[in-house]
Enzyme design. Structure first.
Site, mmCIF file in Angstrom:
data_model
loop_
_atom_site.group_PDB
_atom_site.id
_atom_site.type_symbol
_atom_site.label_atom_id
_atom_site.label_comp_id
_atom_site.label_asym_id
_atom_site.label_seq_id
_atom_site.Cartn_x
_atom_site.Cartn_y
_atom_site.Cartn_z
ATOM 1 N N ARG A 124 31.290 34.959 43.167
ATOM 2 C CA ARG A 124 31.603 33.937 42.684
ATOM 3 C C ARG A 124 32.449 34.016 41.335
ATOM 4 N NH1 ARG A 124 27.331 29.139 41.557
ATOM 5 N NH2 ARG A 124 26.898 30.426 39.623
ATOM 6 N N THR B 4 34.597 29.164 37.527
ATOM 7 C CA THR B 4 34.851 27.964 38.441
ATOM 8 C C THR B 4 33.843 27.980 39.523
ATOM 9 O OG1 THR B 4 36.142 29.285 40.017
ATOM 10 C CG2 THR B 4 37.404 28.262 38.204
ATOM 11 N N ASP C 70 20.529 35.177 37.415
ATOM 12 C CA ASP C 70 21.322 35.993 38.208
ATOM 13 C C ASP C 70 20.777 36.892 39.405
ATOM 14 O OD1 ASP C 70 23.383 37.808 39.320
ATOM 15 O OD2 ASP C 70 24.798 36.639 38.128
ATOM 16 N N ASP D 116 22.061 40.618 39.502
ATOM 17 C CA ASP D 116 21.876 41.333 38.161
ATOM 18 C C ASP D 116 20.469 41.926 38.235
ATOM 19 O OD1 ASP D 116 24.600 41.392 37.184
ATOM 20 O OD2 ASP D 116 24.324 39.786 35.910
HETATM 21 C C1 PRP Z 1 25.405 34.713 43.702
HETATM 22 C C2 PRP Z 1 24.326 34.766 44.966
HETATM 23 C C3 PRP Z 1 25.094 33.790 45.955
HETATM 24 C C4 PRP Z 1 26.135 33.108 45.224
HETATM 25 C C5 PRP Z 1 25.253 31.786 45.077
HETATM 26 O O1 PRP Z 1 26.360 35.787 44.133
HETATM 27 O O2 PRP Z 1 23.799 35.781 45.327
HETATM 28 O O3 PRP Z 1 25.832 34.589 46.896
HETATM 29 O O4 PRP Z 1 26.032 33.418 43.752
HETATM 30 O O5 PRP Z 1 26.148 30.625 44.465
HETATM 31 P P1 PRP Z 1 26.949 29.544 45.236
HETATM 32 O O6 PRP Z 1 25.958 28.777 46.150
HETATM 33 O O7 PRP Z 1 27.397 28.674 44.316
HETATM 34 O O8 PRP Z 1 28.246 30.273 46.027
HETATM 35 P P2 PRP Z 1 27.315 36.294 42.987
HETATM 36 O O9 PRP Z 1 28.658 35.728 43.672
HETATM 37 O O10 PRP Z 1 26.892 36.344 41.496
HETATM 38 O O11 PRP Z 1 27.531 37.877 43.623
HETATM 39 P P3 PRP Z 1 26.325 39.002 43.427
HETATM 40 O O12 PRP Z 1 25.619 38.799 44.859
HETATM 41 O O13 PRP Z 1 27.403 40.223 43.496
HETATM 42 O O14 PRP Z 1 25.776 39.154 42.266
HETATM 43 N N1 URA Z 2 23.803 32.981 41.601
HETATM 44 C C1 URA Z 2 22.814 33.462 41.217
HETATM 45 O O1 URA Z 2 22.384 34.780 41.200
HETATM 46 N N2 URA Z 2 21.680 32.399 40.442
HETATM 47 C C2 URA Z 2 22.130 31.072 40.502
HETATM 48 O O2 URA Z 2 21.275 30.456 39.706
HETATM 49 C C3 URA Z 2 23.478 30.799 40.898
HETATM 50 C C4 URA Z 2 24.209 31.459 41.557
#
Ligand code: PRP
Ligand code: URA
Length: 206
Positions: free
Chosen positions: A101, A105, A197, A200
């Site tokens: 993400r 945005t 997150d 993280d």
């Molecule tokens: C997080 C989570 C999902 C997404 C959810 O990943 O693990 O994949 O955000 O958000 P959405 O429903 O609004 O798309 P992130 O993009 O932070 O990547 P990561 O897993 O590498 O931390």
């Molecule tokens: N991605 C995450 O890891 N946590 C949230 O709450 C939303 C998106």
């Protein structure tokens, strides 16, 4: 269609995984355990076949899983659910979709994709701890369908009404299973109360 899989043991583990004092090692253990509980329910309708099994006493009819299962973790946080589901279905194939993400945005963009060539024949289970806006999940479903997948399930730990509505609108045939449906998204499109997150917290990159 969606299902919140509630159970006292899941509630207990959700309380621990949400806690901001929970470090990455414990967070990973909890993510694995919660995944097993939710997947247990999500896999309830998988096809089985009859088999004859010889016990030490006699021959008896038993049932074994009879579907090709393809697990698709959304990188990176979805990998934190992989061991949990593989402990239920060790023979599953695994495909990966890398989606991230944008911090401003909240729109997801793809940076990696490696799916088995069998998605048309079996049941694909997308795993990602968070379905927030639903954008990442919808993008992963789009990719699977473009490869011929016909039966897709999503398993997450935390979602919210906005994310469920978006996934349902884009893909009404896909069922979402979650350990909890939280109240809402905040201005940064994070789930509230949520768990922060997930990536993280799983990998200690906070
Ligand atoms: C997080 C989570 C999902 C997404 C959810 O990943 O693990 O994949 O955000 O958000 P959405 O429903 O609004 O798309 P992130 O993009 O932070 O990547 P990561 O897993 O590498 O931390
Ligand atoms: N991605 C995450 O890891 N946590 C949230 O709450 C939303 C998106």
């Amino acid at each position: 269609m969606h299902q919140e899989v509630t159970h006292p043991c899941i509630q207990h583990k959700l309380a621990l995984i949400r806690d901001c004092e929970t470090g990455h090692q414990k967070f990973r253990e909890l993510a694995t355990e919660i995944t097993m509980f939710v997947c247990y329910e999500a896999l309830r309708h998988v096809k089985v076949k009859d088999v004859d099994v010889e016990t030490p006493l006699t021959t008896t009819k038993c049932q074994m899983l009879d579907e090709q299962i393809i697990v698709v973790p959304i990188l990176r946080a979805g990998v934190g659910m992989l061991n949990g589901i593989l402990s239920l279905v060790p023979s599953a194939r695994v495909g990966f979709v890398g989606l991230e993400r944008d911090e401003q945005t909240a729109e997801a963009s793809t940076y990696y994709e490696k799916l088995p060539g069998h998605v048309a024949d079996g049941i694909s289970i997308i795993v990602d701890p968070m379905v927030a806006t639903g954008g990442s999940t919808i993008a992963a479903i789009d990719k699977l369908k473009s490869k011929g997948a016909r039966r897709i399930i999503v398993v997450c730990i935390v979602t919210c009404p906005e994310g469920l509505e978006a996934v349902h609108k884009a893909h009404p045939d896909v069922q979402v299973y979650a350990a909890t449906i939280d109240a809402e998204l905040n201005d940064m499109k994070y789930i509230v109360p949520g768990l922060g997150d997930a990536g993280d917290r799983l990998y200690g990159t906070v």
